[in-house]
Design a protein around this motif. Structure first.
Motif, PDB file in Angstrom:
ATOM      1  N   MET A   1      51.375  47.297  41.118  1.00 13.69           N
ATOM      2  CA  MET A   1      50.443  46.195  41.358  1.00 13.69           C
ATOM      3  C   MET A   1      50.868  44.955  40.280  1.00 13.69           C
ATOM      4  SD  MET A   1      46.165  45.633  41.341  1.00 13.69           S
ATOM      5  CE  MET A   1      46.234  46.219  39.663  1.00 13.69           C
ATOM      6  N   ASP A   2      51.440  43.906  40.433  1.00 21.34           N
ATOM      7  CA  ASP A   2      51.771  43.037  39.705  1.00 21.34           C
ATOM      8  C   ASP A   2      50.995  41.731  39.689  1.00 21.34           C
ATOM      9  OD1 ASP A   2      53.445  44.747  38.537  1.00 21.34           O
ATOM     10  OD2 ASP A   2      55.307  43.864  39.840  1.00 21.34           O
ATOM     11  N   ARG A   3      49.609  41.792  40.380  1.00 22.75           N
ATOM     12  CA  ARG A   3      48.931  40.709  40.671  1.00 22.75           C
ATOM     13  C   ARG A   3      47.311  41.017  40.199  1.00 22.75           C
ATOM     14  NH1 ARG A   3      50.864  36.287  43.345  1.00 22.75           N
ATOM     15  NH2 ARG A   3      52.944  36.677  44.214  1.00 22.75           N
ATOM     16  N   PHE A   4      47.179  40.209  39.066  1.00 24.45           N
ATOM     17  CA  PHE A   4      45.921  40.574  38.508  1.00 24.45           C
ATOM     18  C   PHE A   4      44.793  39.192  38.442  1.00 24.45           C
ATOM     19  CE2 PHE A   4      49.208  42.852  36.801  1.00 24.45           C
ATOM     20  CZ  PHE A   4      48.929  44.132  37.005  1.00 24.45           C
ATOM     21  N   ASP A   5      43.491  39.610  38.189  1.00 24.49           N
ATOM     22  CA  ASP A   5      42.568  38.173  37.796  1.00 24.49           C
ATOM     23  C   ASP A   5      42.888  37.820  36.467  1.00 24.49           C
ATOM     24  OD1 ASP A   5      41.180  38.496  40.378  1.00 24.49           O
ATOM     25  OD2 ASP A   5      40.327  40.444  39.615  1.00 24.49           O
ATOM     26  N   ILE A   6      42.998  38.590  35.542  1.00 23.82           N
ATOM     27  CA  ILE A   6      43.344  38.174  34.092  1.00 23.82           C
ATOM     28  C   ILE A   6      44.323  39.263  33.553  1.00 23.82           C
ATOM     29  CG2 ILE A   6      42.457  38.205  31.578  1.00 23.82           C
ATOM     30  CD1 ILE A   6      41.293  35.866  33.392  1.00 23.82           C
ATOM     31  N   ILE A   7      45.384  38.478  32.667  1.00 23.10           N
ATOM     32  CA  ILE A   7      46.101  39.097  32.016  1.00 23.10           C
ATOM     33  C   ILE A   7      46.017  39.006  30.340  1.00 23.10           C
ATOM     34  CG2 ILE A   7      48.702  39.385  31.194  1.00 23.10           C
ATOM     35  CD1 ILE A   7      49.367  38.545  34.149  1.00 23.10           C
ATOM     36  N   VAL A   8      45.668  40.059  29.908  1.00 22.69           N
ATOM     37  CA  VAL A   8      45.284  39.980  28.154  1.00 22.69           C
ATOM     38  C   VAL A   8      46.851  40.259  27.480  1.00 22.69           C
ATOM     39  CG1 VAL A   8      44.155  40.688  26.465  1.00 22.69           C
ATOM     40  CG2 VAL A   8      43.118  40.621  28.334  1.00 22.69           C
ATOM     41  N   ARG A  21      35.886  44.378  27.617  1.00 24.79           N
ATOM     42  CA  ARG A  21      34.620  43.906  28.221  1.00 24.79           C
ATOM     43  C   ARG A  21      34.819  43.388  29.700  1.00 24.79           C
ATOM     44  NH1 ARG A  21      30.469  46.186  25.771  1.00 24.79           N
ATOM     45  NH2 ARG A  21      30.329  45.433  23.634  1.00 24.79           N
ATOM     46  N   LEU A  22      36.394  42.637  29.984  1.00 22.03           N
ATOM     47  CA  LEU A  22      36.431  42.178  31.142  1.00 22.03           C
ATOM     48  C   LEU A  22      36.551  43.284  32.222  1.00 22.03           C
ATOM     49  CD1 LEU A  22      38.735  39.174  30.022  1.00 22.03           C
ATOM     50  CD2 LEU A  22      36.642  39.033  31.203  1.00 22.03           C
ATOM     51  N   ALA A  23      37.007  44.533  31.822  1.00 19.96           N
ATOM     52  CA  ALA A  23      37.178  45.515  33.058  1.00 19.96           C
ATOM     53  C   ALA A  23      36.088  46.187  32.904  1.00 19.96           C
ATOM     54  CB  ALA A  23      38.464  46.017  32.429  1.00 19.96           C
ATOM     55  N   GLU A  24      35.421  46.357  31.904  1.00 19.83           N
ATOM     56  CA  GLU A  24      34.160  47.534  31.957  1.00 19.83           C
ATOM     57  C   GLU A  24      33.308  47.497  33.403  1.00 19.83           C
ATOM     58  OE1 GLU A  24      31.669  47.374  28.745  1.00 19.83           O
ATOM     59  OE2 GLU A  24      31.008  45.282  29.045  1.00 19.83           O
ATOM     60  N   ASP A  25      32.951  46.169  33.992  1.00 18.19           N
ATOM     61  CA  ASP A  25      31.836  46.288  35.113  1.00 18.19           C
ATOM     62  C   ASP A  25      32.859  46.504  36.261  1.00 18.19           C
ATOM     63  OD1 ASP A  25      33.395  43.941  35.623  1.00 18.19           O
ATOM     64  OD2 ASP A  25      31.392  42.794  35.483  1.00 18.19           O
ATOM     65  N   CYS A  31      45.113  43.243  33.382  1.00 18.03           N
ATOM     66  CA  CYS A  31      46.337  43.925  32.966  1.00 18.03           C
ATOM     67  C   CYS A  31      46.179  43.690  31.422  1.00 18.03           C
ATOM     68  CB  CYS A  31      47.420  43.500  33.615  1.00 18.03           C
ATOM     69  SG  CYS A  31      48.947  44.174  33.166  1.00 18.03           S
ATOM     70  N   LEU A  32      46.239  44.771  30.523  1.00 17.43           N
ATOM     71  CA  LEU A  32      46.591  44.545  29.315  1.00 17.43           C
ATOM     72  C   LEU A  32      47.892  44.818  28.680  1.00 17.43           C
ATOM     73  CD1 LEU A  32      45.460  44.427  26.272  1.00 17.43           C
ATOM     74  CD2 LEU A  32      44.933  46.820  26.366  1.00 17.43           C
ATOM     75  N   VAL A  33      48.676  43.983  28.207  1.00 13.47           N
ATOM     76  CA  VAL A  33      50.008  44.151  28.029  1.00 13.47           C
ATOM     77  C   VAL A  33      50.236  44.252  26.454  1.00 13.47           C
ATOM     78  CG1 VAL A  33      52.402  42.933  28.091  1.00 13.47           C
ATOM     79  CG2 VAL A  33      50.643  42.654  29.840  1.00 13.47           C
ATOM     80  N   ARG A 203      40.408  53.807  30.271  1.00 17.03           N
ATOM     81  CA  ARG A 203      41.842  54.419  30.866  1.00 17.03           C
ATOM     82  C   ARG A 203      41.759  55.482  32.144  1.00 17.03           C
ATOM     83  NH1 ARG A 203      46.948  54.572  28.796  1.00 17.03           N
ATOM     84  NH2 ARG A 203      46.560  53.955  26.648  1.00 17.03           N
ATOM     85  N   GLY A 204      42.655  54.817  33.221  1.00 18.50           N
ATOM     86  CA  GLY A 204      42.550  55.501  34.535  1.00 18.50           C
ATOM     87  C   GLY A 204      41.939  54.751  35.566  1.00 18.50           C
ATOM     88  N   ARG A 205      40.993  53.670  35.188  1.00 16.92           N
ATOM     89  CA  ARG A 205      40.311  52.810  35.967  1.00 16.92           C
ATOM     90  C   ARG A 205      41.212  52.237  36.923  1.00 16.92           C
ATOM     91  NH1 ARG A 205      34.427  50.418  34.287  1.00 16.92           N
ATOM     92  NH2 ARG A 205      33.556  52.295  33.195  1.00 16.92           N
ATOM     93  N   ALA A 206      40.729  52.173  38.197  1.00 21.78           N
ATOM     94  CA  ALA A 206      41.819  51.373  39.229  1.00 21.78           C
ATOM     95  C   ALA A 206      41.943  49.970  38.681  1.00 21.78           C
ATOM     96  CB  ALA A 206      41.308  51.479  40.572  1.00 21.78           C
ATOM     97  N   ASN A 207      40.978  49.203  38.023  1.00 21.21           N
ATOM     98  CA  ASN A 207      41.085  47.777  37.954  1.00 21.21           C
ATOM     99  C   ASN A 207      41.680  47.339  36.391  1.00 21.21           C
ATOM    100  OD1 ASN A 207      38.533  48.746  36.602  1.00 21.21           O
ATOM    101  ND2 ASN A 207      38.017  46.505  36.196  1.00 21.21           N
TER     102      ASN A 207
END
Length: 528
Positions: A1-8, A21-25, A31-33, A203-207
């Motif tokens: 998956m190479d499309r995201f809402d936010i890339i950090v 914080r952006l991914a927790e809910d 995507c964290l790079v 880590r391991g969450r789908a989002n």
């Protein structure tokens, strides 16, 4: 998956907080790079192994020759890998002074006063002392008292008290000025980096996609909007797309570098490196500030401090076994165990000198081995007037940027540091620390300004707190606005120490995490 809402971009102190914080809910694809690795290794997680952290976890940058340091080249360690510099630092938990944030607001960073940022410090913090008006008790960043500090560190605090300097049990509470033992970002005897606090639990969450070993070559800007990033990973180039935008959190050196590689920066400088200009921004890479620091050391006949000897080596070997079995003992040391904040002259709004006391002899950032036992003390200028810059040395993203802190180019800084060094010697010369009979390894006539200045210029260097190269403000020259949005580009935020308008009066890790926390809220509000 190479499309995201936010890339950090960047998994350091601020980037980890923002991404977590952006991914927790679970409602956003994040995507964290990160250019480095996971840092999930013993040499990173064991506090006392800090001198042995591998090169893979530290960029180990150098500065250009510094005129204010007699032409010497300075050393600039920066964290590489998840956790960033929180994975290689001394783990000291300091926020700075309330004055710093009120000054930011007065300078145009509206909404960043102490009253505005305190709730975010409290939200991030899980202080083992519990929550109160100044501290949070259940945040992800574990903060604790040291449990096995060296007796030499306690003696430093007692020596300061013998000079009628105040003791301060909480440097992040009602009063910063004074001396004491530092609280540290540890948990159960291990280093508690920003990545362990915010990213690893998810880590391991789908989002949440965590991509390590991914070097960012540039941010994609299309029709005035950040739409993704180009990365190099495993020898291959990949394009990642972001529907909502990009958060740049690569630190005071690499954030301006990535902006310039993306065409955002001083136009003439970009053209000189063959980079097309997307936005002419003179402030990108300017306004570099760092805590200039002088360190001296004293050799003791006592073996109570850490040291290089047969007895000292045997003690450390036993400590390694204890720590591996129980996560207790002297390998929980942060090395900079004690310290304090001192006001060098009347009329200042906040202390202007910070001390870090180390129960070991240090030379050249610990890179040079020193035989025997002893202790060291650092004195740094908290609000320096000298300014420097970060520019490109190459158009290659893998190349180090050109770092020029401009250390001691403003004479006000050396005058402040001179006063700080003199007080350092007074403390070391007071009992009970003086009972060691320590021999000064760098003796000087403290009453001779010229001799003292020459010694300072021959030995001073960073204490690892660069900031300011993507300055936040409301004026036209500011790089980002008070909501951390890059001016003139949609969908692009900067969140790390580079946005600080002025250097805080203390260590910068906790403030960087706070900035990451705030960035997540700003992005949530912008995206709806």
């Amino acid at each position: 998956m190479d499309r995201f809402d936010i890339i950090v971009i960047g998994g350091g102190s601020a980037g980890s907080a923002a991404a977590g914080r952006l991914a927790e809910d679970g409602t956003r694809r994040v995507c964290l790079v990160e250019a480095g690795g996971s840092n999930d290794i013993i040499r990173v997680k064991t506090p006392g192994f800090m001198p042995f952290i591998p090169k893979a976890s530290n960029y180990r940058y150098d500065t250009v020759p510094q005129a204010g340091l007699g032409g010497r080249i300075g050393y600039q360690p920066r964290g590489r890998g998840l956790g960033g510099s929180s994975a290689i630092n001394a783990m000291v938990y300091i926020r700075g002074n309330a004055f710093d944030y009120d000054q930011w607001a007065e300078l145009g960073a509206t909404g960043w006063s102490y009253a505005d940022v305190l709730p975010y410090f409290r939200r991030s913090e899980g202080n083992e002392r519990g929550d109160d008006d100044f501290h949070g008790g259940d945040g992800p960043l574990n903060v604790m008292d040291q449990r096995w500090p060296n007796v030499t560190s306690r003696r430093f605090v007692e020596s300061a008290a013998s000079l009628q300097l105040p003791r301060t049990p909480d440097f992040n509470g009602a009063q910063q000025e004074g001396f004491g033992l530092y609280q540290v970002t540890q948990k159960a005897g291990e280093r508690w980096s920003a990545a362990r606090a915010y990213v690893e639990p998810l880590r391991g969450r789908a989002n949440l996609d965590i991509r390590t070993g991914a070097l960012v070559e540039k941010i994609l800007i299309e029709d005035g909007r950040a739409t993704g990033v180009v990365i190099r990973r495993g020898g291959k180039r990949e394009t990642l797309r972001a529907a909502g935008g990009v958060i740049l959190s690569a630190g005071a050196f690499n954030s301006p570098q990535i902006l310039m590689l993306s065409g955002i920066g001083p136009a003439a400088h970009l053209r000189a490196h063959g980079i097309g200009v997307v936005a002419d921004r003179a402030g990108v890479g300017a306004n570099l500030q760092d805590h200039i620091d002088y360190v001296s050391s004293w050799e003791t006949r006592s073996t109570e401090p850490f040291g290089d000897s047969m007895g000292g080596t045997w003690r450390m070997l036993k400590a390694v076994v204890e720590h591996r079995r129980k996560r207790t003992g002297i390998l929980t040391t942060c090395f900079a165990e004690a310290g304090g904040f001192w006001t060098s002259r009347p009329g200042l709004p906040a202390p202007d000198i910070q001390y870090h006391f180390v129960p070991a002899m240090l030379e050249d950032h610990g890179r040079t081995k020193v035989k025997g036992h002893g202790f060291s003390c650092h004195a740094c200028v908290l609000r320096p007037e000298s300014r420097g810059s970060v520019t490109l040395a190459s158009g290659d993203a893998a190349a180090a940027p050109r770092i020029d802190p401009g250390f001691l180019t403003d004479d006000r800084d050396i005058a402040t540091l001179r006063a700080g060094v003199r007080m350092m010697h007074r403390i070391v010369g007071a009992p009970p620390l003086s009972d060691y009979g320590g021999v000064d390894r760098h003796p000087v006539d403290l009453e001779d300004d010229s001799a003292l200045d020459a010694l300072i210029r021959s030995r001073a260097d960073t204490v690892y707190h660069p900031v300011g190269t993507c300055r936040m403000g409301s004026d036209a020259d500011a790089v980002v606005d008070p909501a951390l949005k890059l001016k003139g580009i949609e969908g692009l935020w900067v969140a790390d120490a580079s946005v600080m308008p002025r250097l805080v009066s203390g260590n910068t890790n906790a403030p960087s995490i706070m900035i990451g926390e705030r960035a997540a809220d700003f992005v949530k509000a912008a995206l709806g």
